[in-house]
Scaffold this motif. Structure first.
Motif, mmCIF file in Angstrom:
data_model
loop_
_atom_site.group_PDB
_atom_site.id
_atom_site.type_symbol
_atom_site.label_atom_id
_atom_site.label_comp_id
_atom_site.label_asym_id
_atom_site.label_seq_id
_atom_site.Cartn_x
_atom_site.Cartn_y
_atom_site.Cartn_z
ATOM 1 N N CYS A 449 0.846 -1.187 0.000
ATOM 2 C CA CYS A 449 0.000 0.000 0.000
ATOM 3 C C CYS A 449 0.883 1.239 0.000
ATOM 4 O O CYS A 449 1.752 1.390 0.866
ATOM 5 C CB CYS A 449 -0.914 0.006 1.234
ATOM 6 S SG CYS A 449 -1.963 1.490 1.354
ATOM 7 N N PHE A 450 0.671 2.108 -0.997
ATOM 8 C CA PHE A 450 1.343 3.400 -1.074
ATOM 9 C C PHE A 450 0.334 4.499 -0.760
ATOM 10 O O PHE A 450 -0.843 4.389 -1.128
ATOM 11 C CB PHE A 450 1.936 3.638 -2.471
ATOM 12 C CG PHE A 450 3.190 2.861 -2.737
ATOM 13 C CD1 PHE A 450 4.416 3.364 -2.343
ATOM 14 C CD2 PHE A 450 3.149 1.627 -3.373
ATOM 15 C CE1 PHE A 450 5.581 2.654 -2.586
ATOM 16 C CE2 PHE A 450 4.304 0.910 -3.613
ATOM 17 C CZ PHE A 450 5.529 1.422 -3.218
ATOM 18 N N ARG A 451 0.818 5.560 -0.098
ATOM 19 C CA ARG A 451 -0.030 6.697 0.210
ATOM 20 C C ARG A 451 0.526 7.943 -0.487
ATOM 21 O O ARG A 451 1.675 8.316 -0.271
ATOM 22 C CB ARG A 451 -0.099 6.948 1.711
ATOM 23 C CG ARG A 451 -0.895 8.221 2.078
ATOM 24 C CD ARG A 451 -0.872 8.472 3.571
ATOM 25 N NE ARG A 451 -1.660 7.476 4.273
ATOM 26 C CZ ARG A 451 -1.608 7.285 5.595
ATOM 27 N NH1 ARG A 451 -0.804 8.027 6.320
ATOM 28 N NH2 ARG A 451 -2.355 6.359 6.171
ATOM 29 N N LEU A 452 -0.314 8.553 -1.307
ATOM 30 C CA LEU A 452 0.034 9.783 -2.008
ATOM 31 C C LEU A 452 -0.738 10.937 -1.360
ATOM 32 O O LEU A 452 -1.961 10.890 -1.258
ATOM 33 C CB LEU A 452 -0.316 9.672 -3.490
ATOM 34 C CG LEU A 452 -0.169 10.948 -4.331
ATOM 35 C CD1 LEU A 452 1.299 11.364 -4.400
ATOM 36 C CD2 LEU A 452 -0.742 10.736 -5.729
ATOM 37 N N THR A 453 -0.002 11.959 -0.906
ATOM 38 C CA THR A 453 -0.617 13.127 -0.274
ATOM 39 C C THR A 453 -0.442 14.330 -1.186
ATOM 40 O O THR A 453 0.663 14.608 -1.652
ATOM 41 C CB THR A 453 0.038 13.418 1.085
ATOM 42 O OG1 THR A 453 -0.015 12.236 1.885
ATOM 43 C CG2 THR A 453 -0.692 14.532 1.800
ATOM 44 N N LEU A 454 -1.553 15.051 -1.445
ATOM 45 C CA LEU A 454 -1.525 16.220 -2.318
ATOM 46 C C LEU A 454 -2.324 17.351 -1.691
ATOM 47 O O LEU A 454 -3.355 17.101 -1.050
ATOM 48 C CB LEU A 454 -2.130 15.887 -3.697
ATOM 49 C CG LEU A 454 -1.400 14.877 -4.573
ATOM 50 C CD1 LEU A 454 -2.249 14.535 -5.782
ATOM 51 C CD2 LEU A 454 -0.046 15.422 -5.013
ATOM 52 N N PRO A 455 -1.866 18.604 -1.847
ATOM 53 C CA PRO A 455 -2.696 19.727 -1.408
ATOM 54 C C PRO A 455 -3.883 19.898 -2.346
ATOM 55 O O PRO A 455 -3.770 19.678 -3.560
ATOM 56 C CB PRO A 455 -1.742 20.921 -1.488
ATOM 57 C CG PRO A 455 -0.728 20.528 -2.506
ATOM 58 C CD PRO A 455 -0.574 19.040 -2.399
ATOM 59 N N LEU A 456 -5.038 20.264 -1.789
ATOM 60 C CA LEU A 456 -6.215 20.457 -2.633
ATOM 61 C C LEU A 456 -6.020 21.605 -3.611
ATOM 62 O O LEU A 456 -6.531 21.568 -4.725
ATOM 63 C CB LEU A 456 -7.441 20.718 -1.753
ATOM 64 C CG LEU A 456 -7.916 19.521 -0.924
ATOM 65 C CD1 LEU A 456 -9.031 19.943 0.010
ATOM 66 C CD2 LEU A 456 -8.382 18.393 -1.831
ATOM 67 N N SER A 457 -5.265 22.622 -3.184
ATOM 68 C CA SER A 457 -4.960 23.736 -4.068
ATOM 69 C C SER A 457 -3.588 24.271 -3.717
ATOM 70 O O SER A 457 -3.117 24.107 -2.591
ATOM 71 C CB SER A 457 -6.011 24.844 -3.945
ATOM 72 O OG SER A 457 -5.944 25.445 -2.662
ATOM 73 N N GLN A 458 -2.948 24.896 -4.688
ATOM 74 C CA GLN A 458 -1.627 25.456 -4.432
ATOM 75 C C GLN A 458 -1.724 26.662 -3.504
ATOM 76 O O GLN A 458 -0.766 26.995 -2.808
ATOM 77 C CB GLN A 458 -0.969 25.846 -5.758
ATOM 78 C CG GLN A 458 -0.676 24.650 -6.662
ATOM 79 C CD GLN A 458 0.204 23.602 -5.974
ATOM 80 O OE1 GLN A 458 1.243 23.925 -5.434
ATOM 81 N NE2 GLN A 458 -0.243 22.352 -6.009
ATOM 82 N N ALA A 459 -2.878 27.325 -3.472
ATOM 83 C CA ALA A 459 -3.057 28.444 -2.556
ATOM 84 C C ALA A 459 -3.023 27.972 -1.106
ATOM 85 O O ALA A 459 -2.415 28.589 -0.239
ATOM 86 C CB ALA A 459 -4.375 29.174 -2.847
ATOM 87 N N SER A 460 -3.704 26.846 -0.810
ATOM 88 C CA SER A 460 -3.683 26.298 0.547
ATOM 89 C C SER A 460 -2.290 25.814 0.915
ATOM 90 O O SER A 460 -1.873 25.899 2.066
ATOM 91 C CB SER A 460 -4.676 25.139 0.654
ATOM 92 O OG SER A 460 -4.295 24.069 -0.193
ATOM 93 N N ARG A 461 -1.557 25.327 -0.070
ATOM 94 C CA ARG A 461 -0.175 24.900 0.175
ATOM 95 C C ARG A 461 0.695 26.071 0.600
ATOM 96 O O ARG A 461 1.452 26.008 1.558
ATOM 97 C CB ARG A 461 0.390 24.239 -1.080
ATOM 98 C CG ARG A 461 1.906 23.991 -1.044
ATOM 99 C CD ARG A 461 2.399 23.685 -2.433
ATOM 100 N NE ARG A 461 3.847 23.592 -2.465
ATOM 101 C CZ ARG A 461 4.565 23.450 -3.560
ATOM 102 N NH1 ARG A 461 3.953 23.403 -4.748
ATOM 103 N NH2 ARG A 461 5.877 23.386 -3.519
#
Length: 465
Positions: A449-461
């Motif tokens: 199992c791999f987990r990929l984490t991404l910000p919903l938007s670059q502004a929130s990042r």
């Protein structure tokens, strides 16, 4: 190096002087209160002695001159003695002041009362008339009363304060000098030596002669020196390894380019062999074509990895559910019906990302799982604050411990024979370029199992940063 007045040594010296002076101030208050009490007690003792001299005279009478001399010795306008046997008697007095400003009963004053009275004397006008009551220190029984002017007491207290201040300054400077020298030798000089070493190493980190020399100390400074040297040695080794890898990379790039052309020609020839009617040739041609395809793919991935720089993102709103469906439909094993690609990401879930690069991430993860032997791959997603966590789970045989140790290092971490280890390295690099990350959550006999984490938007990042 910082200027002398802004150096750590100067700050330590000033702080030491300041702290010692603060301690002396805390000592000064009870000391001056004790001085005032002692002064008044001595006046009571002198008064008792004056009365004893009077009682030794005939008929307990003295002349005016002697009476004035006795009162001058006591420093009082009036001296009275209360004998427990015969009661209170007025014995000596001369030129009594018109009024009493304060009555001081030494026997009833507590610690804080004495502190307050001492500061009232120091900070007050100093011309008050005090009536002092207390037990005589001569016999501990007789009650003595005196009336005196506060001015001589205040002068003595001020002189005492100056003496205490001078002594405090001397003690502070002497203590500060000792502490300063100790800290300078034990802490400041080693820190300065480490700082100079770090600056010299920064200028030439590939020079092994600039490693931090160890002093052999067993305390925290010695530990810091050892850790710094260990870090320098690791960095030095890493730089040398990267230099060697860079040289190898240039050579591999040239070889891969020419080798890919040669293998392409051999692949065309193997296609002709596959058309042969000879059964033995046809069997060998299939194996040969598979081997040639694997070799060509290795050359292509190596060339792409060495040519690519940092990922340049073309951001847009990406429908994650639709993207994962597209990836699953184009995976070779999934197309042939040999494996199940199950998309459980809710419809409508989206992120702000580069669609093409995100496609590569999921394609690399899916292809790795299929090539490792997985027959089912499940993807789902969950929102966590301003981030999206996507998990890709397969039912493959799991990764070996050796593969897990260097999972995301290119050319070293492939979990299958003939792999390059580039797929996961590229996937993590692209995830981090988006402000997210890719990590291995688990890998055992039940699958990986791999987990990929991404910000919903670059502004929130950017707001989180």
């Amino acid at each position: 190096m910082p200027p002398p007045l802004r150096s750590l040594s100067a700050k330590l010296l000033l702080l030491t002087v300041a702290f010692v002076m603060m301690a002396e101030v805390l000592i000064f208050a009870p000391s001056v209160a004790r001085f005032r009490e002692t002064y008044l007690t001595q006046r009571l003792a002198s008064a008792h002695l004056a009365i004893l001299a009077l009682e030794g005279a005939p008929d307990q009478m003295v002349g005016a001159d002697l009476e004035a001399e006795l009162l001058k010795h006591v420093g009082a306008y009036l001296v009275a003695l209360e004998d427990p046997k015969v009661g209170r008697r007025l014995l000596l007095s001369i030129d009594m002041p018109p009024a009493i400003d304060e009555v001081v009963d030494l026997g009833r004053m507590g610690f804080f009362d004495k502190l307050g009275a001492a500061f009232v004397t120091l900070l007050g006008p100093g011309d008050r008339i005090l009536r002092v009551l207390g037990t005589s220190p001569e016999d501990g029984v007789s009650k003595v009363e005196i009336v005196l002017n506060e001015a001589p007491l205040r002068r003595e207290m001020i002189n005492f304060g100056y003496r205490v201040l001078a002594l405090s300054l001397a003690i502070s400077l002497f203590t500060a000098a000792l502490i300063y020298l100790s800290l300078h030798l034990l802490l400041v000089r080693p820190l300065r030596r480490m700082t100079e070493n770090m600056m010299a190493f920064r200028e030439d980190p590939e020079n092994a002669e600039r490693f931090m020399p160890l002093s052999g100390r067993s305390d925290e400074v010695g530990l810091a020196e050892a850790q710094l040297r260990e870090m320098q040695e690791a960095l030095w080794a890493s730089l040398h390894q990267k230099a060697r890898l860079a040289a190898v990379g240039v050579a591999v790039t040239k070889i891969s380019h020419d080798l890919r052309n040669i293998l392409s020609t051999a692949s065309l020839m193997s296609d002709r062999l596959a058309a042969s009617q000879d059964p033995d040739v046809k069997r060998s041609a299939g194996t040969l074509m598979t081997t040639l395809d694997r070799a060509i793919n290795l050359c292509r991935q190596t060339l792409n990895f060495t040519r690519e720089g940092p990922a340049v993102l073309e951001l847009s709103r990406v429908d994650l559910h639709a993207l994962i469906d597209e990836v699953g439909s184009e995976l070779p094993a999934s197309l042939a019906g040999e494996a199940e690609w199950r998309n459980e990401v809710p419809a409508g879930v989206g992120v702000e990302a580069d669609r093409a690069q995100l496609y590569r991430v999921f394609h690399n993860l899916g292809l790795n799982a299929l090539q490792a032997g997985a027959t089912a791959i499940v993807l789902d997603a969950a929102r966590l604050d301003e981030r999206l966590e996507i998990e890709l789970t397969d039912n493959g045989p799991g990764l070996s411990p050796r593969a897990r140790e260097r999972l995301f290092q290119p050319f070293t971490a492939s979990g299958r024979s003939g792999g390059t280890g580039l797929g996961l390295a590229i996937a993590r690099e692209l995830a981090r370029a988006h402000g997210g990350d890719l990590e291995l959550r688990r890998s055992d006999a039940a699958g990986t199992c791999f987990r990929l984490t991404l910000p919903l938007s670059q502004a929130s990042r950017q707001a989180a940063q």
